[in-house]
Scaffold this motif. Sequence first.
Motif, mmCIF file in Angstrom:
data_model
loop_
_atom_site.group_PDB
_atom_site.id
_atom_site.type_symbol
_atom_site.label_atom_id
_atom_site.label_comp_id
_atom_site.label_asym_id
_atom_site.label_seq_id
_atom_site.Cartn_x
_atom_site.Cartn_y
_atom_site.Cartn_z
ATOM 1 N N ILE A 99 0.863 -1.181 0.000
ATOM 2 C CA ILE A 99 0.000 0.000 0.000
ATOM 3 C C ILE A 99 0.898 1.229 0.000
ATOM 4 C CG2 ILE A 99 -1.796 1.296 1.190
ATOM 5 C CD1 ILE A 99 -2.642 -1.263 2.591
ATOM 6 N N LEU A 100 0.819 2.024 -1.054
ATOM 7 C CA LEU A 100 1.566 3.270 -1.131
ATOM 8 C C LEU A 100 0.638 4.436 -0.782
ATOM 9 C CD1 LEU A 100 3.550 2.692 -4.444
ATOM 10 C CD2 LEU A 100 4.467 2.618 -2.111
ATOM 11 N N PRO A 101 1.158 5.480 -0.163
ATOM 12 C CA PRO A 101 0.334 6.652 0.107
ATOM 13 C C PRO A 101 -0.181 7.268 -1.196
ATOM 14 C CG PRO A 101 2.376 6.733 1.371
ATOM 15 C CD PRO A 101 2.524 5.613 0.388
ATOM 16 N N GLU A 102 -1.318 7.924 -1.116
ATOM 17 C CA GLU A 102 -1.915 8.532 -2.306
ATOM 18 C C GLU A 102 -0.940 9.496 -2.974
ATOM 19 O OE1 GLU A 102 -5.880 11.063 -3.703
ATOM 20 O OE2 GLU A 102 -5.632 10.461 -1.601
ATOM 21 N N GLY A 103 -0.805 9.358 -4.285
ATOM 22 C CA GLY A 103 0.027 10.264 -5.063
ATOM 23 C C GLY A 103 1.501 9.953 -5.054
ATOM 24 N N VAL A 104 1.945 8.991 -4.264
ATOM 25 C CA VAL A 104 3.375 8.673 -4.199
ATOM 26 C C VAL A 104 3.783 7.911 -5.455
ATOM 27 C CG1 VAL A 104 5.110 7.246 -3.058
ATOM 28 C CG2 VAL A 104 3.614 8.718 -1.711
ATOM 29 N N ARG A 105 4.772 8.444 -6.135
ATOM 30 C CA ARG A 105 5.356 7.769 -7.293
ATOM 31 C C ARG A 105 6.860 7.663 -7.043
ATOM 32 N NH1 ARG A 105 3.504 7.561 -12.579
ATOM 33 N NH2 ARG A 105 2.160 9.387 -12.256
ATOM 34 N N ILE A 106 7.363 6.470 -6.991
ATOM 35 C CA ILE A 106 8.786 6.245 -6.706
ATOM 36 C C ILE A 106 9.522 6.122 -8.037
ATOM 37 C CG2 ILE A 106 10.470 4.734 -5.606
ATOM 38 C CD1 ILE A 106 8.193 3.837 -3.723
ATOM 39 N N PRO A 107 10.419 7.049 -8.357
ATOM 40 C CA PRO A 107 11.130 7.002 -9.635
ATOM 41 C C PRO A 107 11.861 5.672 -9.834
ATOM 42 C CG PRO A 107 11.501 9.108 -8.554
ATOM 43 C CD PRO A 107 10.791 8.236 -7.552
ATOM 44 N N GLY A 108 11.689 5.099 -11.010
ATOM 45 C CA GLY A 108 12.374 3.853 -11.343
ATOM 46 C C GLY A 108 11.568 2.607 -11.100
ATOM 47 N N VAL A 109 10.481 2.699 -10.327
ATOM 48 C CA VAL A 109 9.674 1.512 -10.044
ATOM 49 C C VAL A 109 8.998 1.044 -11.327
ATOM 50 C CG1 VAL A 109 7.559 0.712 -8.923
ATOM 51 C CG2 VAL A 109 9.314 1.878 -7.596
ATOM 52 N N ASN A 110 9.202 -0.232 -11.635
ATOM 53 C CA ASN A 110 8.673 -0.839 -12.854
ATOM 54 C C ASN A 110 8.595 -2.337 -12.611
ATOM 55 O OD1 ASN A 110 7.809 -1.235 -15.474
ATOM 56 N ND2 ASN A 110 9.745 -0.706 -16.445
ATOM 57 N N ASP A 111 8.073 -3.055 -13.587
ATOM 58 C CA ASP A 111 8.087 -4.515 -13.547
ATOM 59 C C ASP A 111 9.480 -4.977 -13.138
ATOM 60 O OD1 ASP A 111 8.120 -7.227 -14.094
ATOM 61 O OD2 ASP A 111 7.768 -6.992 -16.238
ATOM 62 N N SER A 112 9.571 -5.776 -12.085
ATOM 63 C CA SER A 112 10.881 -6.178 -11.549
ATOM 64 C C SER A 112 11.727 -6.909 -12.577
ATOM 65 C CB SER A 112 10.695 -7.055 -10.305
ATOM 66 O OG SER A 112 10.030 -8.270 -10.630
ATOM 67 N N LYS A 113 11.094 -7.582 -13.539
ATOM 68 C CA LYS A 113 11.843 -8.324 -14.557
ATOM 69 C C LYS A 113 12.594 -7.393 -15.496
ATOM 70 C CE LYS A 113 8.162 -10.555 -15.938
ATOM 71 N NZ LYS A 113 7.199 -10.114 -14.889
ATOM 72 N N GLN A 114 12.198 -6.131 -15.527
ATOM 73 C CA GLN A 114 12.845 -5.156 -16.400
ATOM 74 C C GLN A 114 13.998 -4.425 -15.716
ATOM 75 O OE1 GLN A 114 11.783 -5.145 -19.579
ATOM 76 N NE2 GLN A 114 10.288 -6.686 -18.910
#
Length: 212
Positions: A50-65
């Motif tokens: 669960i991430l707080p509303e509006g939180v976008r962590i740079p670089g987060v993507n499909d782990s396989k990538q």
Amino acid sequence: MKQALLFDALPLDTLAFEQQARRQGHTLIAGVDEAGRGPLAGPVVAAAVILPEGVRIPGVNDSKQLSPETRERLFDVIMSKAMSVGIGMADAEMIDRVNILQATRHAMLEAVKMLTPQPHILLIDGISMIEFPLPQKTIKKGDSLSHSIAAASIVAKVTRDRLMRELDVRHPGYGFASHKGYGCLSHMEAIRLLGPSEVHRLSFSGVREHVP
């Protein structure tokens, strides 16, 4: 009872599914994903984030990538920024006993149960819901389309990779630290020479042929 929800077309923004859920009145949104369905050894691991509303962590993507180094770095960021993280798993014995799909659903259920506070809705990678009394949305390739699911995919992958490195120490000779249990040629040859270990999935092709 759980219920499937109708959502709009695929999002252009990886927070779009979360935004749609909030427009439907769900403020606590958990992304759920797994790692390790395909390997010949080790557990399947699931994570719920669960991430707080509006939180976008740079670089987060499909782990396989992502590279292993990037996943490890992002794991620490996710754990520090998330409102709650749950991790569940099913070992090789359970996988053999109930099959990989049911074992994966069990791991996801355990991950969701660990969340505090409990979410209002689940965004789940793939096509299978879990037996839990919350609204649920399954999303094909969700780890590339939903920020919450992508975060869960990283947590699940890093957790499982760390476990496989521990299993490599306990069960030397198979190379778990390098291939993480997947059926590469060196792993297949090790199974042929050493026989399956107690953490191998005896029902999987590539292993069951070598069960005494």
